[in-house]
Motif scaffolding. Structure first.
Motif, PDB file in Angstrom:
ATOM      1  N   GLU A 233     111.785  30.838  65.051  1.00 37.71           N
ATOM      2  CA  GLU A 233     110.673  30.008  65.540  1.00 37.71           C
ATOM      3  C   GLU A 233     109.846  30.891  66.461  1.00 37.71           C
ATOM      4  O   GLU A 233     110.408  31.646  67.259  1.00 37.71           O
ATOM      5  CB  GLU A 233     111.229  28.815  66.327  1.00 37.71           C
ATOM      6  N   GLY A 234     108.518  30.817  66.349  1.00 38.97           N
ATOM      7  CA  GLY A 234     107.702  31.638  67.253  1.00 38.97           C
ATOM      8  C   GLY A 234     106.229  31.587  66.896  1.00 38.97           C
ATOM      9  O   GLY A 234     105.789  30.712  66.136  1.00 38.97           O
ATOM     10  N   GLU A 235     105.465  32.532  67.459  1.00 42.18           N
ATOM     11  CA  GLU A 235     104.033  32.630  67.165  1.00 42.18           C
ATOM     12  C   GLU A 235     103.849  32.863  65.660  1.00 42.18           C
ATOM     13  O   GLU A 235     104.682  33.539  65.025  1.00 42.18           O
ATOM     14  CB  GLU A 235     103.420  33.815  67.920  1.00 42.18           C
ATOM     15  N   THR A 236     102.750  32.350  65.121  1.00 41.32           N
ATOM     16  CA  THR A 236     102.542  32.360  63.670  1.00 41.32           C
ATOM     17  C   THR A 236     102.712  33.756  63.054  1.00 41.32           C
ATOM     18  O   THR A 236     103.502  33.928  62.119  1.00 41.32           O
ATOM     19  CB  THR A 236     101.145  31.795  63.336  1.00 41.32           C
ATOM     20  N   ASN A 237     102.008  34.743  63.579  1.00 42.06           N
ATOM     21  CA  ASN A 237     102.051  36.075  62.957  1.00 42.06           C
ATOM     22  C   ASN A 237     103.443  36.684  63.008  1.00 42.06           C
ATOM     23  O   ASN A 237     103.895  37.317  62.056  1.00 42.06           O
ATOM     24  CB  ASN A 237     101.051  37.023  63.627  1.00 42.06           C
ATOM     25  N   GLU A 238     104.070  36.450  64.149  1.00 47.15           N
ATOM     26  CA  GLU A 238     105.423  36.991  64.349  1.00 47.15           C
ATOM     27  C   GLU A 238     106.380  36.413  63.296  1.00 47.15           C
ATOM     28  O   GLU A 238     107.172  37.146  62.693  1.00 47.15           O
ATOM     29  CB  GLU A 238     105.816  36.552  65.765  1.00 47.15           C
ATOM     30  N   VAL A 239     106.272  35.117  63.022  1.00 43.13           N
ATOM     31  CA  VAL A 239     107.184  34.480  62.060  1.00 43.13           C
ATOM     32  C   VAL A 239     106.840  34.903  60.627  1.00 43.13           C
ATOM     33  O   VAL A 239     107.725  35.219  59.825  1.00 43.13           O
ATOM     34  CB  VAL A 239     107.158  32.939  62.201  1.00 43.13           C
ATOM     35  N   LEU A 240     105.533  34.944  60.314  1.00 43.33           N
ATOM     36  CA  LEU A 240     105.143  35.250  58.928  1.00 43.33           C
ATOM     37  C   LEU A 240     105.481  36.687  58.532  1.00 43.33           C
ATOM     38  O   LEU A 240     105.624  36.980  57.349  1.00 43.33           O
ATOM     39  CB  LEU A 240     103.648  34.977  58.710  1.00 43.33           C
ATOM     40  N   THR A 241     105.607  37.566  59.525  1.00 43.77           N
ATOM     41  CA  THR A 241     105.923  38.955  59.194  1.00 43.77           C
ATOM     42  C   THR A 241     107.398  39.282  59.442  1.00 43.77           C
ATOM     43  O   THR A 241     107.814  40.435  59.287  1.00 43.77           O
ATOM     44  CB  THR A 241     105.055  39.932  60.035  1.00 43.77           C
ATOM     45  N   ASN A 242     108.161  38.264  59.814  1.00 44.20           N
ATOM     46  CA  ASN A 242     109.594  38.483  60.081  1.00 44.20           C
ATOM     47  C   ASN A 242     110.314  38.849  58.770  1.00 44.20           C
ATOM     48  O   ASN A 242     110.190  38.148  57.766  1.00 44.20           O
ATOM     49  CB  ASN A 242     110.160  37.186  60.683  1.00 44.20           C
ATOM     50  N   PRO A 243     111.072  39.947  58.753  1.00 43.88           N
ATOM     51  CA  PRO A 243     111.735  40.378  57.507  1.00 43.88           C
ATOM     52  C   PRO A 243     112.678  39.322  56.929  1.00 43.88           C
ATOM     53  O   PRO A 243     112.757  39.172  55.701  1.00 43.88           O
ATOM     54  CB  PRO A 243     112.529  41.610  57.936  1.00 43.88           C
ATOM     55  N   ASP A 244     113.361  38.563  57.786  1.00 47.41           N
ATOM     56  CA  ASP A 244     114.277  37.530  57.274  1.00 47.41           C
ATOM     57  C   ASP A 244     113.500  36.410  56.573  1.00 47.41           C
ATOM     58  O   ASP A 244     113.977  35.819  55.602  1.00 47.41           O
ATOM     59  CB  ASP A 244     115.120  36.937  58.416  1.00 47.41           C
ATOM     60  N   VAL A 245     112.311  36.115  57.087  1.00 45.81           N
ATOM     61  CA  VAL A 245     111.479  35.076  56.475  1.00 45.81           C
ATOM     62  C   VAL A 245     110.983  35.573  55.122  1.00 45.81           C
ATOM     63  O   VAL A 245     111.037  34.856  54.108  1.00 45.81           O
ATOM     64  CB  VAL A 245     110.284  34.700  57.401  1.00 45.81           C
ATOM     65  N   MET A 246     110.528  36.827  55.088  1.00 44.65           N
ATOM     66  CA  MET A 246     110.040  37.397  53.823  1.00 44.65           C
ATOM     67  C   MET A 246     111.163  37.433  52.787  1.00 44.65           C
ATOM     68  O   MET A 246     110.955  37.121  51.610  1.00 44.65           O
ATOM     69  CB  MET A 246     109.471  38.796  54.059  1.00 44.65           C
ATOM     70  N   ARG A 247     112.344  37.746  53.261  1.00 43.13           N
ATOM     71  CA  ARG A 247     113.507  37.797  52.369  1.00 43.13           C
ATOM     72  C   ARG A 247     113.793  36.409  51.783  1.00 43.13           C
ATOM     73  O   ARG A 247     114.051  36.261  50.597  1.00 43.13           O
ATOM     74  CB  ARG A 247     114.713  38.296  53.167  1.00 43.13           C
ATOM     75  N   ALA A 248     113.707  35.372  52.633  1.00 44.64           N
ATOM     76  CA  ALA A 248     113.981  34.001  52.182  1.00 44.64           C
ATOM     77  C   ALA A 248     112.992  33.586  51.101  1.00 44.64           C
ATOM     78  O   ALA A 248     113.349  32.921  50.128  1.00 44.64           O
ATOM     79  CB  ALA A 248     113.905  33.037  53.366  1.00 44.64           C
ATOM     80  N   TYR A 249     111.743  34.021  51.259  1.00 41.62           N
ATOM     81  CA  TYR A 249     110.716  33.646  50.287  1.00 41.62           C
ATOM     82  C   TYR A 249     110.748  34.490  49.027  1.00 41.62           C
ATOM     83  O   TYR A 249     110.577  33.993  47.920  1.00 41.62           O
ATOM     84  CB  TYR A 249     109.321  33.759  50.923  1.00 41.62           C
ATOM     85  N   LEU A 250     110.905  35.806  49.233  1.00 46.31           N
ATOM     86  CA  LEU A 250     110.704  36.731  48.110  1.00 46.31           C
ATOM     87  C   LEU A 250     111.995  37.209  47.477  1.00 46.31           C
ATOM     88  O   LEU A 250     111.998  37.724  46.367  1.00 46.31           O
ATOM     89  CB  LEU A 250     109.919  37.969  48.599  1.00 46.31           C
TER      90      LEU A 250
END
Ligand SMILES: Nc1ncnc2c1ncn2[C@@H]1O[C@H](COP(=O)(O)OP(=O)(O)OP(=O)(O)O)[C@@H](O)[C@H]1O
Ligand SMILES: [Mg+2]
Length: 258
Positions: A233-250
């Protein structure tokens, strides 16, 4: 004090742990997005806030007070309104009537006062109509005001659903995939209205959204979840570029190749 908080919320359906000790905090007046792949548990969060489902653990706090024991019909009285992933409107009624009906939880009357149409009921009726007209103006729905919802294009129906939620004069608005099915121009309009809702009406918004461009454009802070668990959870840019988030999506492979 935080405006809205989820503390350790959990729920399971049979063997599926749809939410597992999720925490997040939403500040007053911000636009907060919840993102995550299909089946992550995003809509389930809304269904639990709405009291369609009972949490099996944890609590939601609105201005510090638990809403977990509120009755489903009391949630609207607390100032929480919602739109749905699949539009939920009275399709064979006009836009205006849907907006007026959207206010029914705000009306303080019973069958006897309605039958007698006494002064407070008349005043409520007038206020409902005024509010519906304000929303028609705000969301640019004038051209459709007397049309049946069933005959409207999908994007306009979504706007009417947003209007129905606004008719409640909410302090907290929950939007489930507001851009799904919208074209670019409609998404731009929505971004504009969201910014006005925040700046002019002071409404706090929690939005579930898959369109990352839209999230980036409109959102103050983001919670990313996957398999019912918070990733970050955090500021928009920080979350959208988080490697774990990218991994979950991609998926792992695509992140490595990106
Ligand atoms: N009423 C229910 N009964 C059984 N399982 C459910 C129920 N509601 C949700 N689930 C399960 O909980 C999980 C989370 O579902 P949810 O609808 O919250 O996902 P989502 O993140 O909104 O996904 P999407 O992006 O596809 O809308 C899924 O595995 C789903 O099948
Ligand atoms: Mg969903």
């Amino acid at each position: 004090m935080a405006f809205f908080q989820a503390q350790d919320i959990s729920i399971s359906f049979g063997g599926v742990q749809a939410l597992n000790r999720v925490n997040f905090t939403v500040n007053q007046g911000e636009i907060f997005s919840i993102i995550g792949p299909n089946g992550a548990g995003k809509t389930t969060i809304f269904n639990c806030i709405n009291r369609f489902y009972d949490l099996t653990g944890g609590v939601f706090l609105l201005e510090g007070k638990s809403i977990s024991h509120a009755k489903p019909h009391d949630i609207a009285d607390l100032g929480i309104a919602r739109t749905f992933q699949n539009i939920e409107l009275f399709k064979n009624m006009t836009v205006l009537d849907n907006l007026i009906l959207g206010r029914h939880r705000k009306r303080r009357s019973n069958i006897f006062t309605e039958m007698l149409f006494i002064k407070p009921v008349r005043l409520q009726e007038i206020r409902s109509r005024e509010k519906a007209e304000e929303i028609i103006d705000f969301l640019d729905l004038e051209a459709h005001r007397d049309q049946l919802v069933v005959n409207l294009p999908y994007g306009v129906q979504k706007t009417v659903e947003l209007g129905r939620a606004l008719a409640m004069e909410p302090t907290l608005l929950l939007l489930d995939e507001p851009t799904s099915g919208l074209n670019m121009e409609e998404s731009e309009d929505l971004a504009f209205w969201l910014s006005d809702m925040k700046e002019e009406l002071g409404i706090t918004v929690i939005m579930v959204e898959h369109n990352m461009r839209f999230v980036k454009q409109t959102t103050d802070r983001v919670l990313a979840i996957d398999f019912g668990q918070a990733i970050v959870e955090g500021e928009t840019n920080e979350v959208l570029t988080n490697p774990d988030v990218m991994r979950a999506y991609l998926g792992e492979e695509n992140v490595c190749n990106a």
